[in-house]
Structures are given as structure tokens and as C-alpha cells.
Design an enzyme around this catalytic site. Structure first.
Site, PDB file in Angstrom:
ATOM      1  N   HIS A   1       0.843  -1.202   0.000  1.00 39.23           N
ATOM      2  CA  HIS A   1       0.000   0.000   0.000  1.00 39.23           C
ATOM      3  C   HIS A   1       0.881   1.257   0.000  1.00 39.23           C
ATOM      4  CE1 HIS A   1      -2.883  -2.823   2.224  1.00 39.23           C
ATOM      5  NE2 HIS A   1      -3.591  -2.457   1.178  1.00 39.23           N
TER       6      HIS A   1
ATOM      7  N   ARG B   1      -4.284 -10.011   4.008  1.00 38.34           N
ATOM      8  CA  ARG B   1      -4.770 -11.326   4.447  1.00 38.34           C
ATOM      9  C   ARG B   1      -3.641 -12.257   4.890  1.00 38.34           C
ATOM     10  NH1 ARG B   1      -8.802 -10.322   0.163  1.00 38.34           N
ATOM     11  NH2 ARG B   1     -10.884 -10.376   1.104  1.00 38.34           N
TER      12      ARG B   1
HETATM   13  P1  AMP Z   1      -6.497  -3.635  -0.656  1.00 35.90           P
HETATM   14  O1  AMP Z   1      -6.351  -2.851   0.610  1.00 35.90           O
HETATM   15  O2  AMP Z   1      -6.058  -5.055  -0.532  1.00 35.90           O
HETATM   16  O3  AMP Z   1      -7.831  -3.456  -1.306  1.00 35.90           O
HETATM   17  O4  AMP Z   1      -5.454  -3.000  -1.676  1.00 35.90           O
HETATM   18  C1  AMP Z   1      -5.445  -1.624  -1.939  1.00 35.90           C
HETATM   19  C2  AMP Z   1      -4.517  -1.347  -3.094  1.00 35.90           C
HETATM   20  O5  AMP Z   1      -3.216  -1.807  -2.762  1.00 35.90           O
HETATM   21  C3  AMP Z   1      -4.925  -2.090  -4.372  1.00 35.90           C
HETATM   22  O6  AMP Z   1      -4.711  -1.240  -5.473  1.00 35.90           O
HETATM   23  C4  AMP Z   1      -3.996  -3.265  -4.376  1.00 35.90           C
HETATM   24  O7  AMP Z   1      -3.747  -3.776  -5.665  1.00 35.90           O
HETATM   25  C5  AMP Z   1      -2.747  -2.667  -3.783  1.00 35.90           C
HETATM   26  N1  AMP Z   1      -1.877  -3.698  -3.239  1.00 35.90           N
HETATM   27  C6  AMP Z   1      -2.216  -4.686  -2.380  1.00 35.90           C
HETATM   28  N2  AMP Z   1      -1.178  -5.499  -2.136  1.00 35.90           N
HETATM   29  C7  AMP Z   1      -0.150  -5.017  -2.872  1.00 35.90           C
HETATM   30  C8  AMP Z   1       1.212  -5.427  -3.077  1.00 35.90           C
HETATM   31  N3  AMP Z   1       1.733  -6.495  -2.473  1.00 35.90           N
HETATM   32  N4  AMP Z   1       1.987  -4.693  -3.904  1.00 35.90           N
HETATM   33  C9  AMP Z   1       1.458  -3.605  -4.541  1.00 35.90           C
HETATM   34  N5  AMP Z   1       0.210  -3.165  -4.389  1.00 35.90           N
HETATM   35  C10 AMP Z   1      -0.593  -3.866  -3.572  1.00 35.90           C
END
Ligand code: AMP
Length: 290
Positions: A46, A198
Site C-alpha cells: 500500500h 490477508r
Molecule cells: P487492498 O487494501 O487489498 O484493497 O489494496 C489496496 C490497493 O493496494 C490495491 O490497489 C492493491 O492492488 C494494492 N496492493 C495490495 N497489495 C499489494 C502489493 N503487495 N503490492 C502492490 N500493491 C498492492
């Protein structure tokens, strides 16, 4: 509701009106606005999006909202990890200017939205969409709404959710939304595991088994680099690595980066995408072929 400070530098607001106020002030000062939408429980993945947004905008805003609309019945909405204090500290330390943490009723005052963004099943029904019907409708609807609230100049998403990023790009293009969408690379743990909120659910044993996903992608990449372009062979290699003890593969595909349709011959830029269940936790990962 008034803004509360979370240490110097970051404003934390819970209403759309406060976001609009802040954005109006920035625009009046000629500043470009970057947005990083998240569901919180922040990690370095993030935060890499924050850095990316900063490169294209004077101000960086982040939303933290566990969007119920994108969770299906029986999915992990209720147990999705949350730690707002820690998130605010991380956001502050990375120079985020504003964090938007709306309650469900702030985002969906009508309960269910009366209008939603419905993606084409040809793209949204495959890969993750095959096991999560309605998921991308939920994602696109909340992202469209966040775009309406923030009117960002640039919004940054992670390649980690490749299908999501593809659909957001399609939405912005097809609906003429005036925002630039940037997609930043997958951030991994030193041993290769893609960072994910997760991952906290994984026991030590499962954490080890979860390496099957990144290992599978690495193996397919090596085979491709060595000259193997038959997608069926690459797919079989992905599945072979993925099907480790304690890992239940959901899909392993080699797809076209734009349409997400399976390919027959792999090519540089094609995407290897995998999903698997490790214990109760569903994990996804992907890699673009070199
Ligand atoms: P989430 O909180 O899981 O909905 O993710 C929020 C944003 O962070 C989304 O655009 C995801 O694709 C990005 N994101 C989550 N995990 C990663 C990661 N390991 N590397 C890069 N971006 C990520």
C-alpha cells in the site's frame, strides 16, 4: 464531524463533505491530487502506492474502507483485518496528507446503491470473478464513487490485483472519467510472498506453504525465458508448483494483459495469474512475462 489529527501532517476525515473541502483548498492552491484507495491494514505494498502517487501529485489522499459491496456471502467481510491506529501511523510516516475513513452509511446512505458499475462478464467473469460473482461490480462501484468524491488527478492501484486494475482502467476509459490511473508493481516479502493484508491470517506453517504461489510464477517465468511459449505447458508448470501439500489451487492461467483471455502461445507482456487457498485464506498473485 470535524477532522481529527493523527499526529502532524495527516488529516483524518470521515465524511465526503470534508474530503470535498480539503480537495477544493488544494485545487485553489494549484495542487494536483493523488488518490490511493485501500481497505486498510496497511503494508509496504500500500505504501509503495503512496510513493507512486506522490511522484505525480502535490497532495496524496488515501481512503480506508472495507467495502461490503465487494464481498460475497460467506466471504471474510466480518473478519477482514482492521487496525486504524496503526494504519494512520503508517500513512502519516509516509507523508499521506489526508485519510478518508468513511462509515458504511457514509458511502452507501441508501443502504444498497441504486446505481452500480457493472463490468463486462467477458473480463470480470474469469479468474477471480469466476469464484467471486459480483466482486468487481462492488469494486468498480466504490472506486467510481471515490473518484466522484475526490476528483483525483491521478489514482494509483497495485498490479497485485491485476484483474481489478484492468477493469478500473476499462471503466475510466469507457466512462470517460477524467483521472489518470497508474498501476504500481507487486511488492513482495524477501522470500517472494506477495504482500497482502490477508497474510496475517496465515499460521507459520501456512505462511511457508503460501510460497507455492510466487514459486509457481517464478518457475513459469524461467520456462518462458528458456524458450517455452506453449501456454498449456506453462499452465501445467504453474499448477504443478501450486499443488503443494496444504495448498488448494483455484486457478492458474496465462492470459492476455488487456482482455484477460487465456492465450495459446505466451508472449512478453502476457500475464501468469494464480489463486489458491492456503488453509482458510484465499491468496492471489501474478507476474508479467519478461
Ligand atoms: P487492498 O487494501 O487489498 O484493497 O489494496 C489496496 C490497493 O493496494 C490495491 O490497489 C492493491 O492492488 C494494492 N496492493 C495490495 N497489495 C499489494 C502489493 N503487495 N503490492 C502492490 N500493491 C498492492
Amino acid at each position: 464531524m470535524s477532522a481529527v489529527a493523527a499526529g502532524p501532517g495527516v488529516r483524518v476525515v470521515a465524511t465526503r463533505a470534508e474530503v470535498r473541502d480539503a480537495v477544493r483548498g488544494w485545487r485553489a492552491a494549484g495542487e494536483r491530487v493523488g488518490l490511493v484507495p485501500t481497505m486498510g491494514y496497511l503494508h509496504q505494498g500500500h505504501l509503495s502506492l503512496v510513493d507512486h502517487a506522490r511522484a505525480g501529485a502535490h497532495r496524496v489522499a488515501m481512503s480506508i474502507f472495507v467495502n461490503p459491496l465487494q464481498f460475497g456471502a460467506g466471504e471474510d467481510l466480518d473478519r477482514y483485518p482492521r487496525d486504524l491506529e496503526r494504519d494512520l501511523e503508517l500513512a502519516r510516516s509516509r507523508g499521506v496528507d489526508l485519510v478518508f475513513t468513511p462509515a458504511r452509511a457514509e458511502m452507501y446512505p441508501e443502504g444498497e446503491p441504486r446505481v452500480a458499475v457493472v463490468p463486462d462478464e467477458a473480463i470480470a467473469g474469469r479468474l477471480c470473478g469466476a469464484s467471486r460473482p459480483g466482486h468487481f461490480r462492488g469494486v468498480l462501484t466504490v472506486v467510481a464513487k471515490l473518484f466522484g468524491v475526490f476528483t483525483p488527478d491521478v489514482a494509483v492501484f497495485g498490479q497485485k490485483d491485476y484483474q481489478q486494475a484492468t477493469l478500473i482502467r476499462a471503466m475510466v476509459s469507457d466512462l470517460e472519467m477524467p483521472v489518470r490511473v497508474d498501476v504500481a508493481p507487486v511488492v513482495r516479502e524477501p522470500d517472494g510472498l506477495a504482500m497482502s493484508s490477508r497474510n496475517v491470517f496465515l499460521s507459520a506453517d501456512e505462511r511457508e506453504r503460501a510460497l507455492a504461489l510466487s514459486r509457481a510464477l517464478r518457475r513459469a517465468g524461467e520456462l518462458f525465458a528458456a524458450g517455452e511459449a506453449d501456454a498449456a505447458v506453462l499452465r501445467a508448470a504453474l499448477l504443478r508448483e501450486l499443488a503443494a501439500p496444504g495448498v488448494e489451487p483455484e486457478y492458474a492461467e496465462v492470459v492476455d494483459p488487456r482482455t484477460l483471455a487465456g492465450v495459446v502461445r505466451a508472449f512478453p507482456g502476457a500475464v501468469c495469474a494464480v489463486a489458491a487457498r492456503v488453509g482458510k485464506t484465499r491468496l492471489i498473485d501474478n507476474a508479467v512475462l519478461p
